[in-house]
Design a protein around this motif. Structure first.
Motif, mmCIF file in Angstrom:
data_model
loop_
_atom_site.group_PDB
_atom_site.id
_atom_site.type_symbol
_atom_site.label_atom_id
_atom_site.label_comp_id
_atom_site.label_asym_id
_atom_site.label_seq_id
_atom_site.Cartn_x
_atom_site.Cartn_y
_atom_site.Cartn_z
ATOM 1 N N ILE A 142 0.863 -1.870 -6.387
ATOM 2 C CA ILE A 142 0.724 -3.148 -5.684
ATOM 3 C C ILE A 142 -0.039 -4.139 -6.554
ATOM 4 C CG2 ILE A 142 -0.303 -4.290 -3.687
ATOM 5 C CD1 ILE A 142 0.134 -1.634 -2.156
ATOM 6 N N GLY A 143 -1.145 -3.675 -7.158
ATOM 7 C CA GLY A 143 -1.955 -4.570 -7.990
ATOM 8 C C GLY A 143 -1.201 -5.096 -9.196
ATOM 9 N N VAL A 144 -0.425 -4.237 -9.849
ATOM 10 C CA VAL A 144 0.349 -4.658 -11.029
ATOM 11 C C VAL A 144 1.372 -5.712 -10.644
ATOM 12 C CG1 VAL A 144 2.062 -3.890 -12.716
ATOM 13 C CG2 VAL A 144 -0.013 -2.542 -12.352
ATOM 14 N N HIS A 145 2.084 -5.485 -9.555
ATOM 15 C CA HIS A 145 3.104 -6.456 -9.138
ATOM 16 C C HIS A 145 2.477 -7.761 -8.658
ATOM 17 C CE1 HIS A 145 6.441 -3.852 -9.844
ATOM 18 N NE2 HIS A 145 6.081 -2.944 -8.943
ATOM 19 N N ARG A 146 1.338 -7.677 -7.974
ATOM 20 C CA ARG A 146 0.654 -8.908 -7.573
ATOM 21 C C ARG A 146 0.207 -9.696 -8.804
ATOM 22 N NH1 ARG A 146 1.839 -9.733 -2.258
ATOM 23 N NH2 ARG A 146 1.045 -8.091 -0.893
ATOM 24 N N GLN A 147 -0.305 -8.985 -9.789
ATOM 25 C CA GLN A 147 -0.772 -9.640 -11.015
ATOM 26 C C GLN A 147 0.381 -10.333 -11.750
ATOM 27 O OE1 GLN A 147 -2.539 -7.020 -13.963
ATOM 28 N NE2 GLN A 147 -4.093 -8.545 -14.415
ATOM 29 N N ASP A 148 1.574 -9.763 -11.628
ATOM 30 C CA ASP A 148 2.749 -10.366 -12.254
ATOM 31 C C ASP A 148 3.328 -11.508 -11.428
ATOM 32 O OD1 ASP A 148 2.617 -8.734 -14.426
ATOM 33 O OD2 ASP A 148 4.159 -7.320 -13.749
ATOM 34 N N GLY A 149 2.695 -11.815 -10.305
ATOM 35 C CA GLY A 149 3.117 -12.962 -9.506
ATOM 36 C C GLY A 149 4.099 -12.654 -8.395
ATOM 37 N N HIS A 150 4.350 -11.361 -8.131
ATOM 38 C CA HIS A 150 5.279 -11.008 -7.063
ATOM 39 C C HIS A 150 4.588 -11.113 -5.707
ATOM 40 C CE1 HIS A 150 8.437 -9.550 -9.754
ATOM 41 N NE2 HIS A 150 7.482 -8.976 -10.472
ATOM 42 N N THR A 151 5.270 -11.724 -4.761
ATOM 43 C CA THR A 151 4.748 -11.796 -3.400
ATOM 44 C C THR A 151 5.473 -10.829 -2.471
ATOM 45 O OG1 THR A 151 6.251 -13.641 -2.910
ATOM 46 C CG2 THR A 151 4.018 -14.201 -3.662
ATOM 47 N N ASN A 152 6.658 -10.432 -2.843
ATOM 48 C CA ASN A 152 7.426 -9.454 -2.071
ATOM 49 C C ASN A 152 7.404 -8.137 -2.837
ATOM 50 O OD1 ASN A 152 9.501 -7.841 -0.893
ATOM 51 N ND2 ASN A 152 10.497 -9.681 -0.093
ATOM 52 N N ILE A 153 6.536 -7.219 -2.425
ATOM 53 C CA ILE A 153 6.363 -5.973 -3.161
ATOM 54 C C ILE A 153 7.596 -5.093 -3.056
ATOM 55 C CG2 ILE A 153 4.950 -3.901 -3.413
ATOM 56 C CD1 ILE A 153 3.611 -6.495 -4.300
ATOM 57 N N ALA A 154 8.253 -5.082 -1.912
ATOM 58 C CA ALA A 154 9.464 -4.276 -1.749
ATOM 59 C C ALA A 154 10.534 -4.716 -2.746
ATOM 60 C CB ALA A 154 9.982 -4.373 -0.316
ATOM 61 N N ALA A 155 10.718 -6.025 -2.885
ATOM 62 C CA ALA A 155 11.703 -6.538 -3.844
ATOM 63 C C ALA A 155 11.294 -6.209 -5.278
ATOM 64 C CB ALA A 155 11.868 -8.042 -3.667
ATOM 65 N N ALA A 156 9.999 -6.303 -5.557
ATOM 66 C CA ALA A 156 9.514 -5.983 -6.909
ATOM 67 C C ALA A 156 9.750 -4.515 -7.243
ATOM 68 C CB ALA A 156 8.032 -6.319 -7.018
#
Length: 227
Positions: A194-208
């Motif tokens: 979750i932290g890695v995807h948030r850091q990359d700017g993703h707001t939809n974790i499921a899609a990421a």
């Protein structure tokens, strides 16, 4: 009292880690918000000894306290704060009431709170009402209804950004891993993702997660490792 800061322990830190997590932080004059798992007598004592106040949610895992708080005469209590927001195809109305409660079985607990949330989803047409009960060590007048409502909302924002994703997207509560340190390790891995995807700017974790799963090199790229 100076303007308190809102700091929220995460659900991932189970009871044995509660004190070690906060020992390194100056808690003087802060307000700690907590979910029902953290609504424990020892935690309240610790926070008050460290000079912090708390706002803690009360649920059915504390049946006696929950029953007493939710059966207070809320209909007769004056509304302290009201706000409404319209975003993401949804209308949400929140109302907060507070009452002085001298006999709460928690350290220095001074007030009980009720938050009622009405939600209307314009996409599905679904209408829901949720009642949430909390207790706080803040004495009457130490914070306005607007301040209390803001702290509670910030805590829910953390719940939505992390815990909701872990519970729904990763289905953490359905995990069959229950032995030894493995549950904590898996929780750490979920938090890392979750932290890695948030850091990359993703707001939809499921899609990421779906995007990353389509190419075995993408997880390494996300972690900054050569593929």
């Amino acid at each position: 009292m100076s303007s308190p800061n809102c700091r929220s322990p995460t659900r991932a830190t189970r009871s044995p880690a509660f004190k070690p997590l906060l020992d390194a932080i100056d808690l003087t004059g802060t307000v700690i918000t907590a979910d029902a798992l953290r609504t424990q007598h020892a935690h309240g004592v610790y926070l008050r000894e460290r000079g912090a106040h708390y706002i803690a949610q009360v649920k059915a895992n504390h049946p006696g306290l929950f029953d007493r708080v939710r059966h207070l005469p809320w209909r007769e209590i004056t509304l302290d704060h009201h706000d409404r927001t319209r975003a993401h195809h949804r209308l949400e109305i929140r109302c907060l009431k507070t009452v002085v409660f001298a006999h709460i079985d928690c350290p220095d607990a001074r007030q009980a709170l009720q938050v009622v949330r009405w939600r209307k989803d314009f996409t599905t047409g679904r209408f829901t009402i949720e009642r949430v009960y909390l207790i706080t060590s803040l004495p009457p007048g130490a914070a306005t209804g607007a301040q209390l409502a803001a702290w509670v909302r910030r805590h829910w924002k953390i719940e939505n950004l992390l815990h909701h994703v872990r519970d729904r997207t990763f289905r953490g509560d359905d995990s069959k891993i229950h032995v030894g340190h493995l549950p904590r390790i898996m929780a750490g891995l979920r938090n890392l993702a979750i932290g890695v995807h948030r850091q990359d700017g993703h707001t939809n974790i499921a899609a990421a997660l779906r995007h990353t799963a389509r190419d075995c090199r993408r997880p390494l790229t996300a972690l900054g490792l050569p593929g």
